[in-house]
Design an enzyme around this catalytic site. Structure first.
Site, PDB file in Angstrom:
ATOM      1  N   HIS A 119       0.850  -1.098   0.013  1.00 16.25           N
ATOM      2  CA  HIS A 119      -0.051  -0.049   0.177  1.00 16.25           C
ATOM      3  C   HIS A 119       0.941   1.063  -0.020  1.00 16.25           C
ATOM      4  O   HIS A 119       1.884   1.454   0.867  1.00 16.25           O
ATOM      5  CB  HIS A 119      -0.762   0.110   1.201  1.00 16.25           C
ATOM      6  N   CYS A 120       0.638   2.277  -0.975  1.00 19.40           N
ATOM      7  CA  CYS A 120       1.630   3.321  -1.322  1.00 19.40           C
ATOM      8  C   CYS A 120       0.744   4.516  -0.466  1.00 19.40           C
ATOM      9  O   CYS A 120      -0.081   4.985  -1.181  1.00 19.40           O
ATOM     10  CB  CYS A 120       1.977   3.638  -2.537  1.00 19.40           C
ATOM     11  N   PRO A 121       1.374   5.082   0.425  1.00 25.11           N
ATOM     12  CA  PRO A 121       0.669   6.251   1.062  1.00 25.11           C
ATOM     13  C   PRO A 121       0.901   7.495   0.362  1.00 25.11           C
ATOM     14  O   PRO A 121       0.105   8.603   0.344  1.00 25.11           O
ATOM     15  CB  PRO A 121       1.374   6.415   2.318  1.00 25.11           C
ATOM     16  N   ASN A 145      -3.312   4.774  -2.498  1.00 27.71           N
ATOM     17  CA  ASN A 145      -3.720   3.481  -3.170  1.00 27.71           C
ATOM     18  C   ASN A 145      -2.807   2.484  -3.058  1.00 27.71           C
ATOM     19  O   ASN A 145      -1.709   2.504  -2.705  1.00 27.71           O
ATOM     20  CB  ASN A 145      -3.798   3.892  -4.740  1.00 27.71           C
TER      21      ASN A 145
END
Length: 561
Positions: free
Chosen positions: A395-397, A401
């Site tokens: 999960h890429c902050p 997304n």
């Protein structure tokens, strides 16, 4: 010959007590009407005595039948045999006046529950405590059984004789996310009150000090205003128990509904839209202020230092208002592409649960109790997004997304162009110094050159430092990603958790992936390189791939099935 026999004293689910039987012959000299070996499943001897005339419906002195004993010991072979010989599948017995299905449910024997229901066992029957099977499964935290019973038609809001629903029992007895999370996914009514106390599930969770379930219920919009028969709200109960954590969280939920006239700062803290805006604006503001302060025409660095301290204090205050620390990141691009979300209708979810349970595969390692789906291979449930993602990487902050099968190659493109932009900024800073700063590295040396370019334009020097910092981590990230994609054929999640997955061979120095087809082929498949039709990448729909098998025809590698 000797045997060690395990039997259950008292209620199903109580402690096991061991007995030793020292005799070479099976006899009837026990003070009971049912021999111990009939209870504990020496199948051949059981069959001999039943064939000789022993009535399988005959209860022992505790009013327990052979079918009850077979159910609690998870002996499917004996259950089939006893029913074929006239055993009553819903016969009541024992201290709790329970059916064999109740006994199997208490013990968490899903395979036995499935088998008994195939023979017509009724899960809606109540035991001596007034509970049906779905209530027992919720009490004892048997999530897979709860899922199966609901998928087979049991009402998710069914009340027992005391007016308790499965959600209330789970909130009161089970201090874990499941089965509460599963029940919430089935759209359970969170604000129902029980028959006698009028307590909601949130009341029961507070009474039990069940902080995990309290968080889940508050996220599901449980009513913090609900009053029980004594006029007590969940917050009142928390104050009676002097539990600081429960009091704080319930007060926040209370104030979010407009009670107690919260201060202006608290109202902003609870305003999700405001928090989102601050999250997006803070990094830009901080970067600008640092450069602006450095470039001010003020000779005193003490004054500038105080101004920097003021910026730091402001950012800390924003953090304490509930703004996520991730808001301090410098990448604010939000991708809206589908990362590979695994979707299913409610009917498909129930069908999947039944199929997995009846094939003995309803295991939480392959079944997501939140999304109620069978998890495809390489997928993972993202706790941040609260959804299952196919070929989950991370999960890429920065982009807000998940990165998965649907957008992983776009994420790589984003990293590449971000690196190009940073390089361009570094080059721009160097060009500025060449034109506007009367110094050179070759003439003055490193330290003098450094101090002169910093004093020439503090703002430009600050942007150069930012660019160098971001160049380092972006470069490292893109190299790690390319190494995993090309050389290993795995995702970030798989690399970190390879030992958890049976299809990886992990040694002290390497990870052997069944998805690794060689560096060139890995890159072709990942980026879907076609080169005007000269190359054909292998396209895999990772949302529908559940297992892999070794490819015996080639002798190496695996094939998806």
């Amino acid at each position: 010959m000797s045997w060690k026999v395990l039997r259950v004293r008292g209620k199903p689910g109580s402690a096991l007590v061991s007995f030793s039987v020292f005799t070479p012959m099976f006899t009837w000299r026990f003070n009971t009407s049912v021999p111990l070996f009939l209870r504990y499943g020496i199948f051949e001897r059981c069959r001999e005595l039943v064939e000789a005339g022993f009535d399988v419906r005959q209860p022992d002195k505790e009013n327990v039948t052979l079918l009850h004993w077979a159910a609690i010991n998870n002996r499917i072979d004996l259950v089939k045999y006893y029913i074929s010989k006239g055993g009553v599948v819903d016969q009541l017995g024992g201290d709790l006046n329970s059916t064999p299905l109740h006994w199997a449910t208490r013990q968490g024997h899903l395979s036995m529950v499935v088998q008994l229901m195939k023979y017509g066992a009724d899960p809606s029957l109540i035991d001596g405590e007034g509970c049906s099977c779905v209530h027992l499964a919720a009490q004892f935290g048997h999530t897979s059984i709860v899922a199966y019973l609901i998928a087979k038609g049991q009402d998710v809001d069914m009340m027992d004789q005391n007016g308790m629903t499965p959600l209330m029992w789970a909130a009161y007895r089970t201090h874990s996310v499941d089965p509460t999370r599963l029940l919430l996914t089935f759209n359970v009514s969170v604000n129902l009150g029980d028959k006698y106390h009028k307590n909601t599930a949130l009341h029961w969770a507070v009474l039990a000090g069940n902080t995990t379930v309290i968080s889940l219920l508050l996220d599901a919009n449980a009513n913090v205003d609900a009053q029980n028969i004594k006029g007590e709200t969940p917050l009142d109960l928390a104050k009676q128990r002097k539990n600081v954590w429960m009091i704080n969280h319930l007060q926040e939920a209370w104030q979010a509904k407009g009670h107690d006239s919260p201060s202006y700062l608290k109202r902003l803290k609870m305003d999700k839209e405001f928090r989102q805006k601050v999250m997006l604006a803070t990094p830009f503001l901080v970067i600008w202020l640092v450069g602006f302060i450095a470039d001010l025409d003020i000779d005193s660095w003490l004054i500038k230092g105080l101004m920097y301290a003021g910026v730091w204090v402001t950012v800390q205050c924003l953090s304490k208002t509930g703004i996520p620390r991730g808001a301090r990141g410098f990448c604010l691009i939000s991708w809206k592409s589908d990362p590979g979300i695994i979707k299913a209708s409610e009917e498909q979810k129930k069908k999947t649960i039944v199929e997995l349970a009846e094939t003995g595969s309803l295991d939480l390692s392959i079944f997501c109790s939140t999304c109620l789906i069978r998890k495809p291979i390489r997928s993972k449930h993202c706790a941040v997004c609260n959804r299952c993602i196919a070929k989950f990487d991370h999960h890429c902050p920065w982009v807000g997304n998940c990165v998965g099968s649907g957008n992983h190659r776009y994420f790589m493109g984003y990293l590449f162009f971000l690196l190009c932009m940073i390089c361009w900024m570094i080059y721009g800073c160097i060009c500025y110094w060449r034109i506007h700063c009367a110094t050179s590295y070759a003439k003055d040396g490193f330290w003098l050159y450094l101090t002169q370019i910093a004093s020439c334009s503090p703002w430009m020097f600050w942007m150069f430092l930012n660019s160098i910092f971001h160049f380092m981590w972006v470069a490292v990230l893109i190299m790690c990603q390319l190494y995993q994609i090309a050389a290993l054929g795995i995702t970030t999640n798989e690399r970190m958790n390879a030992r958890r997955y049976k299809h990886f061979k992990v040694t002290a120095t390497s990870i052997e992936s069944p998805f690794n087809h060689g560096c060139i082929r890995n890159l072709i498949d990942f980026f879907e390189i076609r080169c005007c039709g000269l190359i054909r990448p292998v396209a895999v729909d990772w949302t529908t791939q559940y297992t892999i098998e070794y490819d015996q025809t080639s002798g190496s590698g695996y094939q998806l099935v």
